[in-house]
Write a protein that holds these residues in place. Structure first.
Motif, PDB file in Angstrom:
ATOM      1  N   CYS A   1      12.758  88.289  82.343  1.00  0.00           N
ATOM      2  CA  CYS A   1      13.453  88.239  83.630  1.00  0.00           C
ATOM      3  C   CYS A   1      12.798  89.219  84.599  1.00  0.00           C
ATOM      4  CB  CYS A   1      14.928  88.578  83.440  1.00  0.00           C
ATOM      5  SG  CYS A   1      15.828  88.703  84.998  1.00  0.00           S
TER       6      CYS A   1
ATOM      7  N   CYS B   1      19.220  86.095  85.371  1.00  0.00           N
ATOM      8  CA  CYS B   1      19.058  85.452  84.059  1.00  0.00           C
ATOM      9  C   CYS B   1      20.381  85.244  83.330  1.00  0.00           C
ATOM     10  CB  CYS B   1      18.103  86.257  83.176  1.00  0.00           C
ATOM     11  SG  CYS B   1      18.762  87.860  82.683  1.00  0.00           S
TER      12      CYS B   1
ATOM     13  N   CYS C   1      15.844  92.115  85.483  1.00  0.00           N
ATOM     14  CA  CYS C   1      16.335  93.090  84.502  1.00  0.00           C
ATOM     15  C   CYS C   1      15.324  93.359  83.388  1.00  0.00           C
ATOM     16  CB  CYS C   1      17.667  92.648  83.910  1.00  0.00           C
ATOM     17  SG  CYS C   1      17.542  91.265  82.754  1.00  0.00           S
TER      18      CYS C   1
ATOM     19  N   CYS D   1      23.207  90.317  84.861  1.00  0.00           N
ATOM     20  CA  CYS D   1      22.049  90.055  85.700  1.00  0.00           C
ATOM     21  C   CYS D   1      22.202  88.678  86.350  1.00  0.00           C
ATOM     22  CB  CYS D   1      20.769  90.137  84.886  1.00  0.00           C
ATOM     23  SG  CYS D   1      19.308  89.715  85.863  1.00  0.00           S
TER      24      CYS D   1
HETATM   25 ZN   LIG Z   1      17.819  89.401  84.123  1.00  0.00          ZN
END
Ligand SMILES: [Zn+2]
Length: 205
Positions: free
Chosen positions: A134, A37, A137, A34
């Motif tokens: 996040c 994050c 995600c 991701c």
């Molecule tokens: Zn994330």
């Protein structure tokens, strides 16, 4: 917890490559982590790639940025291979063939390692806030806690036949993302003895 200990990195060695992705692209694929994050979205599919700059790949060490990546030299990998059940994967280099060093790929084990109430209390005491989910995600990440501030372990289900394991909980701030790691005592002792300047063993409760 007598059988497992934490292996605390006293320093970091080696910069992952390419720096643009903090070395995550070769490990997980560009779409496999991701970008909001820094948390991988699936198992590691490729190789940790380290820059040779300022790195003598001897003993055992943890690189910069990727604190879940435990590296060992080829001789130590041979020693460990026969005695422990480990997912050892060659470390790649940007310009030379892989093989001088190996990464111990650490599996996430269990549903939870900590009581969320304990983590909430400790992160608020340290940071005045807990963490963040996040927006991309949806993974929750706790703000980082120094080892001595981590709450007691309540691992469910208990660790069974593993020699090294990572927590299902993620920690970090911004793009920083790491898990807590436990190592079977005998394994930790061999690694710490091979690289006393890189590691110290910390008892866990
Ligand atoms: Zn994330």
């Amino acid at each position: 917890m007598r059988e497992f200990v934490a292996l605390e990195a006293r320093r970091n060695r080696g910069w992952p490559w390419p720096e643009k992705s903090f070395g995550l692209d070769p490990m997980f694929g560009a779409g496999g982590w991701c970008h909001a994050c820094g948390i991988p979205q699936g198992p590691q599919t490729g190789f940790l790639t380290l820059q040779r700059r300022n790195l003598t790949p001897v003993g055992a060490w943890v690189p910069y940025w990727n604190y879940d990546a435990l590296c060992v030299d080829a001789g130590l990998a041979d020693t460990l291979r026969g005695r422990f059940s480990l997912d050892l994967r060659p470390v790649a280099w940007p310009a030379t063939p892989a093989g001088d060093a190996w990464q111990i790929v650490i599996p996430t084990v269990g549903r939870a390692w900590y009581d969320p109430e304990d983590l909430r209390r400790q992160t608020i005491a340290r940071h005045r806030r807990t963490g963040a989910r996040c927006p991309v995600c949806g993974t929750w990440k706790w703000l980082p806690l120094a080892p001595e501030l981590l709450p007691p372990l309540h691992i469910t289900p208990p660790l069974a036949d593993v020699d090294i394991a990572a927590s299902p909980e993620w920690f970090g701030d911004g793009l920083e993302a790491f898990r807590q790691i436990l190592v079977r005592r005998q394994l930790a002792e061999i690694i710490a003895a091979a690289s006393p300047r890189d590691f110290l063993i910390r008892e866990v409760t």
